[in-house]
Every structure is written in C-alpha cells, then in structure tokens.
Design a protein around this motif. Structure first.
Motif, mmCIF file in Angstrom:
data_model
loop_
_atom_site.group_PDB
_atom_site.id
_atom_site.type_symbol
_atom_site.label_atom_id
_atom_site.label_comp_id
_atom_site.label_asym_id
_atom_site.label_seq_id
_atom_site.Cartn_x
_atom_site.Cartn_y
_atom_site.Cartn_z
ATOM 1 N N ILE A 154 0.840 -1.198 0.000
ATOM 2 C CA ILE A 154 0.000 0.000 0.000
ATOM 3 C C ILE A 154 0.871 1.243 0.000
ATOM 4 O O ILE A 154 1.717 1.440 0.875
ATOM 5 N N PHE A 155 0.652 2.092 -1.016
ATOM 6 C CA PHE A 155 1.393 3.344 -1.181
ATOM 7 C C PHE A 155 0.437 4.471 -0.824
ATOM 8 O O PHE A 155 -0.548 4.706 -1.514
ATOM 9 N N GLU A 156 0.691 5.171 0.260
ATOM 10 C CA GLU A 156 -0.261 6.134 0.804
ATOM 11 C C GLU A 156 -0.107 7.527 0.204
ATOM 12 O O GLU A 156 1.009 8.015 0.016
ATOM 13 N N HIS A 157 -1.252 8.143 -0.092
ATOM 14 C CA HIS A 157 -1.275 9.580 -0.389
ATOM 15 C C HIS A 157 -2.091 10.263 0.692
ATOM 16 O O HIS A 157 -3.243 9.900 0.937
ATOM 17 N N ARG A 158 -1.503 11.241 1.307
ATOM 18 C CA ARG A 158 -2.171 12.017 2.348
ATOM 19 C C ARG A 158 -1.984 13.497 2.047
ATOM 20 O O ARG A 158 -0.870 13.972 1.832
ATOM 21 N N GLY A 159 -3.104 14.251 2.022
ATOM 22 C CA GLY A 159 -3.004 15.688 1.792
ATOM 23 C C GLY A 159 -3.663 16.119 0.493
ATOM 24 O O GLY A 159 -4.385 15.343 -0.150
ATOM 25 N N ASP A 160 -3.442 17.351 0.124
ATOM 26 C CA ASP A 160 -4.114 18.016 -0.991
ATOM 27 C C ASP A 160 -4.220 17.122 -2.226
ATOM 28 O O ASP A 160 -3.215 16.646 -2.748
ATOM 29 N N PRO A 161 -5.447 16.862 -2.731
ATOM 30 C CA PRO A 161 -5.597 16.038 -3.929
ATOM 31 C C PRO A 161 -4.944 16.648 -5.167
ATOM 32 O O PRO A 161 -4.692 15.943 -6.147
ATOM 33 N N ALA A 162 -4.642 17.954 -5.117
ATOM 34 C CA ALA A 162 -3.974 18.586 -6.258
ATOM 35 C C ALA A 162 -2.578 18.027 -6.476
ATOM 36 O O ALA A 162 -2.006 18.174 -7.562
ATOM 37 N N THR A 163 -2.020 17.386 -5.443
ATOM 38 C CA THR A 163 -0.659 16.841 -5.555
ATOM 39 C C THR A 163 -0.669 15.344 -5.865
ATOM 40 O O THR A 163 0.380 14.700 -5.812
ATOM 41 N N ILE A 164 -1.843 14.793 -6.200
ATOM 42 C CA ILE A 164 -1.943 13.345 -6.404
ATOM 43 C C ILE A 164 -1.092 12.877 -7.573
ATOM 44 O O ILE A 164 -0.541 11.766 -7.556
ATOM 45 N N ASP A 165 -0.943 13.706 -8.621
ATOM 46 C CA ASP A 165 -0.161 13.272 -9.776
ATOM 47 C C ASP A 165 1.292 12.986 -9.392
ATOM 48 O O ASP A 165 1.894 12.037 -9.903
ATOM 49 N N ALA A 166 1.839 13.810 -8.496
ATOM 50 C CA ALA A 166 3.217 13.572 -8.050
ATOM 51 C C ALA A 166 3.311 12.249 -7.302
ATOM 52 O O ALA A 166 4.286 11.490 -7.449
ATOM 53 N N SER A 223 6.239 5.732 2.642
ATOM 54 C CA SER A 223 4.850 5.754 2.180
ATOM 55 C C SER A 223 4.321 4.356 1.888
ATOM 56 O O SER A 223 3.118 4.168 1.731
ATOM 57 N N VAL A 224 5.209 3.367 1.794
ATOM 58 C CA VAL A 224 4.814 2.009 1.435
ATOM 59 C C VAL A 224 4.695 1.154 2.687
ATOM 60 O O VAL A 224 5.584 1.142 3.540
ATOM 61 N N LYS A 225 3.591 0.420 2.794
ATOM 62 C CA LYS A 225 3.425 -0.490 3.921
ATOM 63 C C LYS A 225 2.682 -1.739 3.450
ATOM 64 O O LYS A 225 2.039 -1.745 2.395
ATOM 65 N N ALA A 226 2.795 -2.806 4.198
ATOM 66 C CA ALA A 226 2.068 -4.034 3.888
ATOM 67 C C ALA A 226 0.666 -3.945 4.478
ATOM 68 O O ALA A 226 0.459 -3.358 5.539
#
Length: 293
Positions: A154-166, A223-226
């Motif tokens: 699992i690769f987590e994204h946390r925070g502003d969705p505008a930065t999701i592409d990065a 950002s990666v976890k099992a």
C-alpha cells in the motif's frame, strides 16, 4: 433552451467525430470551425470552454494516441512513417514528445508497452470527451460478488488532492523498481475520504499493488506499507472508457443503487481495481467495489 443547447452540443460532437476521422489531414482552426458552422474568430474559445482543452492540444493528444496505437502493432508501419503521419517534421521531434509524455521511447514502447503512464497521459483527452458524453449507470450493471482477501503493498497519499499526480509518479517508479508490473500484479485504489473534502489536507487515498501468496516487498519509502484488502460481499460496478474520474460511478452506488437495493455497507471504504487491458483501443477499465454486510 434545452433544444438549443442540445443542438449546440450536437455541433460540437460533430467536430470531435470529424477530428477522429481526419487525424492525418488538415485540422486547422478554419477547417474545424467550418465543420461546426461556427465563426473561426470565436471557435477556439468556444472549443476550450466546452471541452477544457484548446483545439491544438486536443488534436495533438488525439494524434499521439493514434500514433501509440500504431506503434503497439509490431508488424505495422515504421516509427518514421508513424511520426510523419502524426504531424511531426522529424522522427527525433516525435521521439522527444513521445518520451516526455509516456516515459518510454517509441521503439521501447513498440517492444514492451507500459500502459500505466499511457492511460494517465490521456486522462485530459478522455475528460474532454466525457463533458458531452456523460456516463449513466443502471441497476443491471451492478453485480454482487464474493471477493477473497487481497494481500497488498500500500502506497499512501495524504493531503491536498492537487498533488496526487506527483504521488502517482512516485508510485509508478516504485512499482517498476520492485518489479511489480500491472500485467502480473493487480492495481487497486482505496478512497478513505471524499474526492474534494472541505479541508484539502484531509484527503486520503491508497494506491495498492496486489501481492502473490508468500510474496514480500522491501521498501525504503516510508509511504509504502504491507496491508490487506479484506474479502467479503461487494457490489461491483464496471466502468470502461474514461476512468480518470470515477466519482460519478461511486456516487451512483452510494446515492441510487444502495438505497434501492436494501443492502447495508460494511465498515470498509469503497475501492476500485484498475484494469490495464492489453490493447489500448479497447480503452481503460475499472471495477468499483462497495463492501456490503
């Protein structure tokens, strides 16, 4: 008013059809505006207001999509011929533009296409087309399926969705380095928050890669976890074509299908499996899973 708007949209759809059928021809402003019977002095603004892309950008993306499809045919035309047909003066100019958009050279793409950045690159094109081609869903498109638990990295994204592409770019780079191809290890997204929360900092989404039994992934990136996507009953809705924005499909499941079904949600977020098909002309696809009790 509605009839006038429908007529206007029909003229714009006629433009898209003309572009699709004449990608190797002359698609300048005067020619395309004439197809819609609009003044060329205003048409470029009308086109962008309707589709969110300039005419030049739309045609550029459409030609690049056609070129990449032709490249995927190993027995097809040469790279040079494909480059010239796509409107580039030299094969080198085409190669630079292709690599910038897909992170592969045309020759590498022909040998072994990487569909993940390909699908992402045409998100703006798909979104433009979907503005006048809204997708509707019906109850018969939803099936109830018993799903097995899925071990995942699992690769987590946390925070502003505008930065999701990065985050997506980091995710793609990480899974490549780990040898987890989309063709051999399924791709999932889990949404822990709404698409546009009041506070952008509250946005949470996981990008996941399904793992084989007993497989472990070592990752230095914090950002990666099992983890695991739990098994159980799910309402499943398949979406094809434009999968860049799955919010309409998710809202259909929440607002319409669920209240009418008599089912109750399980305590796990809605998620999807991204389906990277082998032939791009078949389009992208995704299956949304709404966990049920």
């Amino acid at each position: 008013m509605t009839t006038a708007l429908d007529h206007y949209h029909a003229r714009m759809l006629r433009v898209l059809d003309h572009i699709d059928r004449h990608l190797d021809g002359d698609l300048d402003l005067e020619t395309v505006s004439g197809v819609a019977a609009f003044s060329k002095f205003h048409f470029h603004r009308q086109f962008k207001a309707t589709f969110g892309l300039s005419l030049h950008r739309y045609v550029q993306l459409a030609r690049m999509r056609q070129a990449s499809k032709r490249l995927a045919d190993e027995q097809g035309a040469s790279v040079t011929d494909i480059a010239l047909d796509a409107g580039y003066e030299t094969p080198d100019a085409f190669a630079r533009a292709f690599r910038q958009r897909f992170r592969q050279s045309p020759s590498d793409f022909r040998k072994s296409p990487d569909w993940a950045p390909w699908l992402q690159a045409f998100g703006p094109l798909n979104s433009a087309r979907s503005r006048l081609m809204p997708t509707t869903f019906t109850p018969d498109q939803v099936t109830i399926r018993e799903t097995p638990p899925i071990r995942a990295a699992i690769f987590e994204h946390r925070g502003d969705p505008a930065t999701i592409d990065a985050t997506v770019q980091r995710f793609i780079a990480w899974r490549k380095a780990a040898g987890l191809s989309p063709q051999t290890h399924p791709t999932f997204n889990i949404w822990h928050s709404e698409r546009r929360p009041a506070d952008p900092a509250d946005y949470r989404m996981d990008l996941c890669v399904g793992l084989n039994p007993g497989q472990r992934v070592e990752a230095e990136d914090p950002s990666v976890k099992a983890g695991e996507i739990p098994g159980g009953r799910c309402a499943v809705l398949r979406v094809t074509g434009d999968t860049h924005n799955l919010e309409p499909a998710a809202l259909y499941l929440y607002r319409e299908w669920l209240p009418a079904s008599g089912e109750e949600m399980r305590d796990f977020p809605i998620y999807c499996q991204r389906l990277f098909v082998g032939e791009p002309e078949m389009g992208a696809a995704a299956e949304l899973f709404l966990p049920l009790r």
